[in-house]
Design a protein around this motif. Structure first.
Motif, PDB file in Angstrom:
ATOM      1  N   ALA A  18       1.162  -1.447  -0.165  1.00 35.86           N
ATOM      2  CA  ALA A  18      -0.009   0.282   0.101  1.00 35.86           C
ATOM      3  C   ALA A  18       0.952   1.238  -0.194  1.00 35.86           C
ATOM      4  O   ALA A  18       0.536   2.078  -0.636  1.00 35.86           O
ATOM      5  N   GLY A  19       2.082   1.013   0.718  1.00 37.08           N
ATOM      6  CA  GLY A  19       2.663   2.052   0.823  1.00 37.08           C
ATOM      7  C   GLY A  19       3.816   2.625  -0.400  1.00 37.08           C
ATOM      8  O   GLY A  19       4.022   3.586  -0.739  1.00 37.08           O
ATOM      9  N   ALA A  20       4.026   1.783  -1.141  1.00 39.25           N
ATOM     10  CA  ALA A  20       4.449   1.612  -2.538  1.00 39.25           C
ATOM     11  C   ALA A  20       3.568   2.326  -3.363  1.00 39.25           C
ATOM     12  O   ALA A  20       3.664   3.286  -4.441  1.00 39.25           O
ATOM     13  N   GLY A  21       2.291   2.179  -3.343  1.00 38.42           N
ATOM     14  CA  GLY A  21       1.356   1.902  -4.403  1.00 38.42           C
ATOM     15  C   GLY A  21       0.841   3.663  -4.161  1.00 38.42           C
ATOM     16  O   GLY A  21       0.953   4.788  -5.067  1.00 38.42           O
ATOM     17  N   SER A  22       1.127   4.133  -2.506  1.00 38.87           N
ATOM     18  CA  SER A  22       1.199   5.364  -2.485  1.00 38.87           C
ATOM     19  C   SER A  22       1.741   7.126  -2.945  1.00 38.87           C
ATOM     20  O   SER A  22       1.727   7.651  -3.114  1.00 38.87           O
ATOM     21  N   ALA A  23       3.084   5.725  -2.598  1.00 37.23           N
ATOM     22  CA  ALA A  23       3.801   6.719  -3.518  1.00 37.23           C
ATOM     23  C   ALA A  23       4.357   7.078  -4.519  1.00 37.23           C
ATOM     24  O   ALA A  23       3.935   7.829  -5.382  1.00 37.23           O
ATOM     25  N   VAL A  26       1.469   9.754  -5.185  1.00 40.81           N
ATOM     26  CA  VAL A  26       2.128  11.100  -4.930  1.00 40.81           C
ATOM     27  C   VAL A  26       2.677  11.511  -6.431  1.00 40.81           C
ATOM     28  O   VAL A  26       2.454  12.517  -6.499  1.00 40.81           O
ATOM     29  N   ALA A  27       3.350  10.802  -6.708  1.00 37.66           N
ATOM     30  CA  ALA A  27       4.526  10.894  -7.623  1.00 37.66           C
ATOM     31  C   ALA A  27       4.258  11.713  -8.870  1.00 37.66           C
ATOM     32  O   ALA A  27       3.931  12.237  -9.448  1.00 37.66           O
ATOM     33  N   THR A  28       3.077  10.421  -9.158  1.00 32.91           N
ATOM     34  CA  THR A  28       2.131  10.478 -10.553  1.00 32.91           C
ATOM     35  C   THR A  28       0.914  11.942 -10.672  1.00 32.91           C
ATOM     36  O   THR A  28       1.124  12.737 -11.213  1.00 32.91           O
ATOM     37  N   VAL A  29       0.493  12.092  -9.177  1.00 37.15           N
ATOM     38  CA  VAL A  29      -0.154  13.420  -8.861  1.00 37.15           C
ATOM     39  C   VAL A  29       0.630  14.706  -8.963  1.00 37.15           C
ATOM     40  O   VAL A  29       0.465  15.891  -9.595  1.00 37.15           O
ATOM     41  N   MET A  30       1.574  14.667  -8.747  1.00 38.37           N
ATOM     42  CA  MET A  30       2.239  15.594  -8.168  1.00 38.37           C
ATOM     43  C   MET A  30       2.969  16.229  -9.579  1.00 38.37           C
ATOM     44  O   MET A  30       3.832  16.897 -10.453  1.00 38.37           O
ATOM     45  N   ALA A  31       3.436  15.190 -10.341  1.00 44.19           N
ATOM     46  CA  ALA A  31       4.627  15.538 -12.178  1.00 44.19           C
ATOM     47  C   ALA A  31       3.025  15.899 -12.626  1.00 44.19           C
ATOM     48  O   ALA A  31       3.388  17.046 -13.873  1.00 44.19           O
ATOM     49  N   ALA A  32       2.006  15.296 -12.791  1.00 46.38           N
ATOM     50  CA  ALA A  32       0.235  15.740 -13.331  1.00 46.38           C
ATOM     51  C   ALA A  32       0.654  17.242 -12.794  1.00 46.38           C
ATOM     52  O   ALA A  32      -0.274  17.667 -13.857  1.00 46.38           O
ATOM     53  N   GLY A  33       0.792  17.757 -11.864  1.00 43.92           N
ATOM     54  CA  GLY A  33       0.278  18.940 -11.655  1.00 43.92           C
ATOM     55  C   GLY A  33       1.107  19.639 -11.743  1.00 43.92           C
ATOM     56  O   GLY A  33       1.347  20.905 -11.649  1.00 43.92           O
ATOM     57  N   GLY A  34       2.292  19.792 -12.374  1.00 44.49           N
ATOM     58  CA  GLY A  34       3.578  20.083 -12.688  1.00 44.49           C
ATOM     59  C   GLY A  34       4.626  19.964 -11.859  1.00 44.49           C
ATOM     60  O   GLY A  34       5.662  21.378 -11.968  1.00 44.49           O
ATOM     61  N   ALA A  35       4.731  19.182 -11.038  1.00 42.41           N
ATOM     62  CA  ALA A  35       5.345  19.652  -9.488  1.00 42.41           C
ATOM     63  C   ALA A  35       6.999  19.545 -10.207  1.00 42.41           C
ATOM     64  O   ALA A  35       7.363  18.340 -10.927  1.00 42.41           O
ATOM     65  N   ALA A  36       8.376  20.239  -9.991  1.00 45.06           N
ATOM     66  CA  ALA A  36       9.914  20.030  -9.577  1.00 45.06           C
ATOM     67  C   ALA A  36       9.775  18.898  -9.696  1.00 45.06           C
ATOM     68  O   ALA A  36       9.772  18.546  -8.431  1.00 45.06           O
ATOM     69  N   PRO A  37      10.882  17.866 -10.402  1.00 42.09           N
ATOM     70  CA  PRO A  37      11.755  16.614  -9.404  1.00 42.09           C
ATOM     71  C   PRO A  37      11.834  16.470  -7.707  1.00 42.09           C
ATOM     72  O   PRO A  37      11.910  16.025  -7.690  1.00 42.09           O
ATOM     73  N   TRP A  38      12.792  17.818  -8.179  1.00 42.99           N
ATOM     74  CA  TRP A  38      13.210  18.238  -6.424  1.00 42.99           C
ATOM     75  C   TRP A  38      12.496  17.917  -5.576  1.00 42.99           C
ATOM     76  O   TRP A  38      12.359  18.184  -4.357  1.00 42.99           O
ATOM     77  N   LEU A  39      11.049  18.529  -6.099  1.00 44.09           N
ATOM     78  CA  LEU A  39      10.180  18.483  -5.047  1.00 44.09           C
ATOM     79  C   LEU A  39       8.892  17.006  -4.875  1.00 44.09           C
ATOM     80  O   LEU A  39       8.992  16.527  -4.127  1.00 44.09           O
TER      81      LEU A  39
END
Lengths: 154, 119
Positions: A18-23, A26-39
Motif C-alpha cells: 500500500a505504501g508503494a502504491g501511495s508513493a 503521490v509522484a503521479t499526481v505531483m508530476a501531473a500537477g507540474g511539480a518539479a522533480p526536486w519536490l
C-alpha cells in the motif's frame, strides 16, 4: 543462572504494498500537477519512510520487561516492566480486527498490529490496552509468566 | 527467536549470543535476509550490556552470517546455508559410528557421557 529472551520482527507486507502504491500515486499526481522533480523526490521518500516505519513492529521480551518498537530504524523503543501489567493474552486477529474494526474500543488503546494473525495483548495497571503483532505470543506469555484471563479465572 | 545466556557458563556472553544466532540460522528459525533486533533492545531483554550484543553481531558479520546495512539494521546474510555445521557433524558421526558397529542410541549415550565429563 540461565536467562531467556524472545525477540520478533513482524513486517506487514500488505502495508508495504500500500505504501508503494501511495508513493507512486503521490509522484503521479505531483508530476501531473507540474511539480518539479526536486519536490517530487522528497515527497515520495517521505511516503516511503512513513510506510517503512508503520509496517514493521519489533517485540522483545525477557528480564522482566517487554520492549516494543516500530519501524526498521533502531529508534528508541518503549519498555514496559511486567510488574506494571495486570493481564496478557495470545489472540489470533482477523484482518478487520488487525486494523481496529470489530475490537472493543478503550479510551487508552495502543495498536501495533501490522497484519492479521498471532497477536500479543497486554493490559497495564493504568488501564492501557496494547495489541502487538508477534510471531509467537504464547511463547512470550510462557517466558514472562504473565497473568492471563484463564489464570485469573482459575 | 529464542535467546539463551547462562551466567554460570565459562563461555563468554558474547559467544553465547552468537551461538544463539548460529543455531537459529542452522535450524531455519532465522531465514536469510531476516532482520535481527537492535542491539539496545536485545541487551535490555537479555540484561546484558549493549556492547556485548554488538560484539556478538560483529563476530557473526566476520563469519559471514550477518550483514550490516546502513539504514536497514542487521540482517542474516542472503544465501546463508540453512544446514548447520553441527548437523553436518552429527551426520558424519553417525556414518563413522555405523562403520564401527555403533547404533544411534549407543552414540547418543556416548555423547552424553563424554559431554558430562569435565573438559
Amino acid at each position: 543462572m540461565t536467562r531467556y529472551a524472545i525477540t520478533s520482527t513482524v513486517v506487514g507486507r500488505a502495508q508495504i504494498l500500500a505504501g508503494a502504491g501511495s508513493a507512486a500515486l503521490v509522484a503521479t499526481v505531483m508530476a501531473a500537477g507540474g511539480a518539479a522533480p526536486w519536490l517530487i523526490a522528497p515527497a515520495v521518500l517521505a511516503v516511503a519512510a512513513t510506510t517503512a516505519h508503520l509496517a514493521v513492529v519489533r517485540l522483545g521480551a525477557g528480564g522482566g520487561r517487554v520492549v516494543i518498537g516500530q519501524g526498521i530504524w533502531p529508534l528508541p523503543a518503549r519498555t514496559i516492566d511486567t510488574a506494571s501489567l495486570v493481564e496478557a493474552s495470545a489472540v489470533d486477529l482477523s484482518w478487520p480486527q488487525a486494523f481496529g474494526l470489530g475490537v472493543r474500543w478503550h479510551s487508552r488503546t495502543t495498536r501495533l498490529t501490522v497484519r492479521a494473525g498471532p497477536t500479543l495483548r497486554l493490559r497495564t495497571r493504568d488501564g492501557e490496552h496494547l495489541s502487538i503483532s508477534t510471531s509467537d505470543p504464547a511463547a512470550v506469555l510462557r517466558l514472562l509468566e504473565l497473568p492471563t484471563p484463564e489464570k485469573e479465572a482459575s | 527467536m529464542l535467546w539463551t545466556v547462562d551466567d554460570a557458563s565459562p563461555v563468554p556472553l558474547q559467544e553465547q549470543i552468537a551461538a544463539s544466532v548460529r543455531r537459529a540460522v542452522g535450524d531455519g528459525t532465522l531465514a536469510p535476509d531476516e532482520r535481527l533486533p537492535p542491539a539496545s533492545e536485545l541487551a535490555a531483554v537479555l540484561q546484558v550490556n549493549a556492547n556485548t550484543v554488538l560484539a556478538a553481531y560483529r563476530r557473526l558479520r566476520t563469519e559471514g552470517i550477518l550483514e550490516f546495512r546502513r539504514g536497514r539494521g542487521v540482517r542474516v546474510r542472503g544465501g546463508t546455508v540453512a544446514l548447520s555445521s553441527v548437523t553436518e557433524a552429527v551426520h558424519d558421526l553417525l556414518r563413522l559410528g555405523r562403520g564401527h558397529g555403533y547404533t544411534p542410541g549407543e552414540l547418543a549415550r556416548l555423547v552424553t557421557t563424554l559431554g558430562e565429563q569435565p573438559s
